[in-house]
Design an enzyme around this catalytic site. Structure first.
Site, PDB file in Angstrom:
ATOM      1  N   ASP A  86       0.873  -1.184   0.000  1.00 52.15           N
ATOM      2  CA  ASP A  86       0.000   0.000   0.000  1.00 52.15           C
ATOM      3  C   ASP A  86       0.904   1.227   0.000  1.00 52.15           C
ATOM      4  O   ASP A  86       1.691   1.422   0.924  1.00 52.15           O
ATOM      5  CB  ASP A  86      -0.890  -0.030   1.256  1.00 52.15           C
ATOM      6  CG  ASP A  86      -1.986   1.025   1.225  1.00 52.15           C
ATOM      7  OD1 ASP A  86      -1.877   1.998   0.438  1.00 52.15           O
ATOM      8  OD2 ASP A  86      -2.948   0.892   2.001  1.00 52.15           O
ATOM      9  N   ASP A  97      -3.417   7.153  -3.660  1.00 50.35           N
ATOM     10  CA  ASP A  97      -3.309   6.144  -2.585  1.00 50.35           C
ATOM     11  C   ASP A  97      -3.796   4.831  -3.196  1.00 50.35           C
ATOM     12  O   ASP A  97      -4.946   4.756  -3.656  1.00 50.35           O
ATOM     13  CB  ASP A  97      -4.189   6.607  -1.419  1.00 50.35           C
ATOM     14  CG  ASP A  97      -4.229   5.629  -0.248  1.00 50.35           C
ATOM     15  OD1 ASP A  97      -3.533   4.610  -0.281  1.00 50.35           O
ATOM     16  OD2 ASP A  97      -4.981   5.912   0.713  1.00 50.35           O
ATOM     17  N   HIS A 158     -11.753   6.331   2.394  1.00 43.50           N
ATOM     18  CA  HIS A 158     -11.769   7.672   3.002  1.00 43.50           C
ATOM     19  C   HIS A 158     -11.699   8.740   1.931  1.00 43.50           C
ATOM     20  O   HIS A 158     -11.117   8.537   0.867  1.00 43.50           O
ATOM     21  CB  HIS A 158     -10.553   7.812   3.934  1.00 43.50           C
ATOM     22  CG  HIS A 158      -9.261   7.351   3.316  1.00 43.50           C
ATOM     23  ND1 HIS A 158      -8.368   8.207   2.728  1.00 43.50           N
ATOM     24  CD2 HIS A 158      -8.740   6.103   3.119  1.00 43.50           C
ATOM     25  CE1 HIS A 158      -7.343   7.506   2.249  1.00 43.50           C
ATOM     26  NE2 HIS A 158      -7.551   6.223   2.453  1.00 43.50           N
ATOM     27  N   HIS A 166      -6.799  11.380   5.425  1.00 47.58           N
ATOM     28  CA  HIS A 166      -8.077  10.818   5.893  1.00 47.58           C
ATOM     29  C   HIS A 166      -8.965  11.982   6.307  1.00 47.58           C
ATOM     30  O   HIS A 166      -8.936  12.429   7.446  1.00 47.58           O
ATOM     31  CB  HIS A 166      -7.870   9.841   7.056  1.00 47.58           C
ATOM     32  CG  HIS A 166      -7.097   8.626   6.653  1.00 47.58           C
ATOM     33  ND1 HIS A 166      -5.755   8.487   6.878  1.00 47.58           N
ATOM     34  CD2 HIS A 166      -7.471   7.497   6.008  1.00 47.58           C
ATOM     35  CE1 HIS A 166      -5.341   7.316   6.402  1.00 47.58           C
ATOM     36  NE2 HIS A 166      -6.367   6.699   5.869  1.00 47.58           N
ATOM     37  N   GLU A 191     -11.079   1.046  -0.573  1.00 51.79           N
ATOM     38  CA  GLU A 191     -10.117  -0.018  -0.269  1.00 51.79           C
ATOM     39  C   GLU A 191     -10.738  -1.198   0.456  1.00 51.79           C
ATOM     40  O   GLU A 191     -10.626  -1.309   1.667  1.00 51.79           O
ATOM     41  CB  GLU A 191      -8.921   0.528   0.511  1.00 51.79           C
ATOM     42  CG  GLU A 191      -9.225   1.421   1.694  1.00 51.79           C
ATOM     43  CD  GLU A 191      -7.933   1.974   2.315  1.00 51.79           C
ATOM     44  OE1 GLU A 191      -6.995   1.197   2.529  1.00 51.79           O
ATOM     45  OE2 GLU A 191      -7.878   3.178   2.574  1.00 51.79           O
ATOM     46  N   GLU A 280      -6.876  -1.327  -3.486  1.00 55.74           N
ATOM     47  CA  GLU A 280      -7.284   0.081  -3.321  1.00 55.74           C
ATOM     48  C   GLU A 280      -6.969   0.905  -4.556  1.00 55.74           C
ATOM     49  O   GLU A 280      -5.905   0.741  -5.174  1.00 55.74           O
ATOM     50  CB  GLU A 280      -6.539   0.680  -2.118  1.00 55.74           C
ATOM     51  CG  GLU A 280      -6.807   2.165  -1.888  1.00 55.74           C
ATOM     52  CD  GLU A 280      -6.132   2.721  -0.639  1.00 55.74           C
ATOM     53  OE1 GLU A 280      -5.087   2.177  -0.235  1.00 55.74           O
ATOM     54  OE2 GLU A 280      -6.662   3.699  -0.087  1.00 55.74           O
TER      55      GLU A 280
HETATM   56 MN    MN Z   1      -3.688   2.966   1.065  1.00 51.19          MN
HETATM   57 MN    MN Z   2      -6.305   4.595   1.818  1.00 57.52          MN
END
Ligand code: MN
Ligand code: MN
Length: 296
Positions: A86, A97, A158, A166, A191, A280
């Site tokens: 990640d 992200d 998020h 976030h 995600e 994600e």
């Molecule tokens: Mn992530």
């Molecule tokens: Mn994330």
């Protein structure tokens, strides 16, 4: 809505994060050091002119998230490991992200890995401005249950705002009854996490990832200098000692945690030690259909 200039930064961060994720997943192999993979992934992001939106997370098996190698981490991947990579890139605060999962040398957990991927990609087919947030969670849970697994209910996607990873809205991995709708102009990370365990995570021991809790005048000038370096380099984003180009960063990080200036994130561990997979992407809610900014 984002301006053209902002959108181009968001797209650039997304493309860099996507390529970094692919690179990380390709480097994972039996006997390879986690440290080396994290360094390569982050080195790639920086070489493309982006900052790190957070340290490269390399979470294995029942650890769902928040493991990143320490400064002298000797840990290596073992055959059969289920590895989540990640990573995040940022350009002037605009973030990509993204995460994927690979299994080391075996195919035992192929269906688990496919479940989180299919859930994410199913959501990508309908998400956009006006989508009810609970409908995203409902779709994720339905995919997982069809595939014989559970979503992890206390982990969620998020909203992302500039310099705020976030922010605002949480995107659930089950139908949480939130009938609020996504609005054009939002950036969200979606995600899904799939597991063969309980379907929740619990806090494990503290990991190596930290964030700035508060500013405080520090007695030791070197500690103050480190704090200023970290704030300038990582802004308000999470970071770790390994990613710092600063002498004795690990010592300073520990010291600042003791002073309540930094706070460390706990490892997130599946409550019944189930296996965990994660996929994600970052989405720009442009209109009726969102743009995925972290596609390969
Ligand atoms: Mn992530
Ligand atoms: Mn994330």
């Amino acid at each position: 809505m984002l301006t053209e200039e902002e959108l181009s930064k968001l797209r650039k961060a997304g493309q860099v994060a996507s390529a970094a994720r692919t690179l990380g997943m390709e480097l994972v192999g039996e006997g390879v050091k986690l440290f080396n993979v994290a360094q390569e992934v982050e080195g790639y992001i920086r070489s493309k002119g982006c900052g790190l939106a957070f340290p490269c997370n390399i979470s294995i098996n029942e650890i769902a998230a928040h493991y990143t190698p320490s400064v002298n981490d000797e840990k290596v991947f073992e055959k059969g490991d289920v590895v989540k990579i990640d990573c995040g890139a940022e350009m002037d605060g605009f973030v990509g992200d993204t995460a994927g999962t690979v299994e080391v040398g075996t195919k035992r957990y192929r269906s688990l890995i496919e479940a989180s991927k299919r859930a994410r990609d199913t959501v990508a087919e309908f998400v956009g401005a006006g989508t009810a947030i609970c409908d995203i969670g409902r779709a994720v849970e339905m995919c997982m249950v069809q595939d014989g697994f559970k979503p992890i209910k206390n982990l969620c996607g998020h909203q992302i705002k500039p310099y705020n990873l976030h922010a605002g809205v949480s995107i659930p991995n089950y139908n949480d009854g939130n009938t609020n709708r996504l609005v054009a102009g939002m950036v969200v990370a979606i995600e899904p996490f799939a597991t063969d365990g309980e379907g929740t995570v619990s806090n494990g021991p503290p990991g190596n990832i930290v964030r700035i809790l508060r500013e405080k005048k520090l007695g030791d000038p070197k500690a103050q200098e480190f704090f200023e370096y970290a704030k300038g380099e990582f802004k308000s984003f999470p970071f770790c000692a390994r990613s710092c180009d600063f002498p004795e960063a690990e010592k300073h990080v520990k010291n600042l945690i003791r002073h309540g200036v930094l706070s460390s994130y706990a490892l997130l561990v599946e409550s019944k030690k189930g296996m965990v997979s994660q996929h994600e992407h970052t989405f720009y809610i442009a209109g009726g259909r969102a743009e995925v900014t972290t596609l390969p």
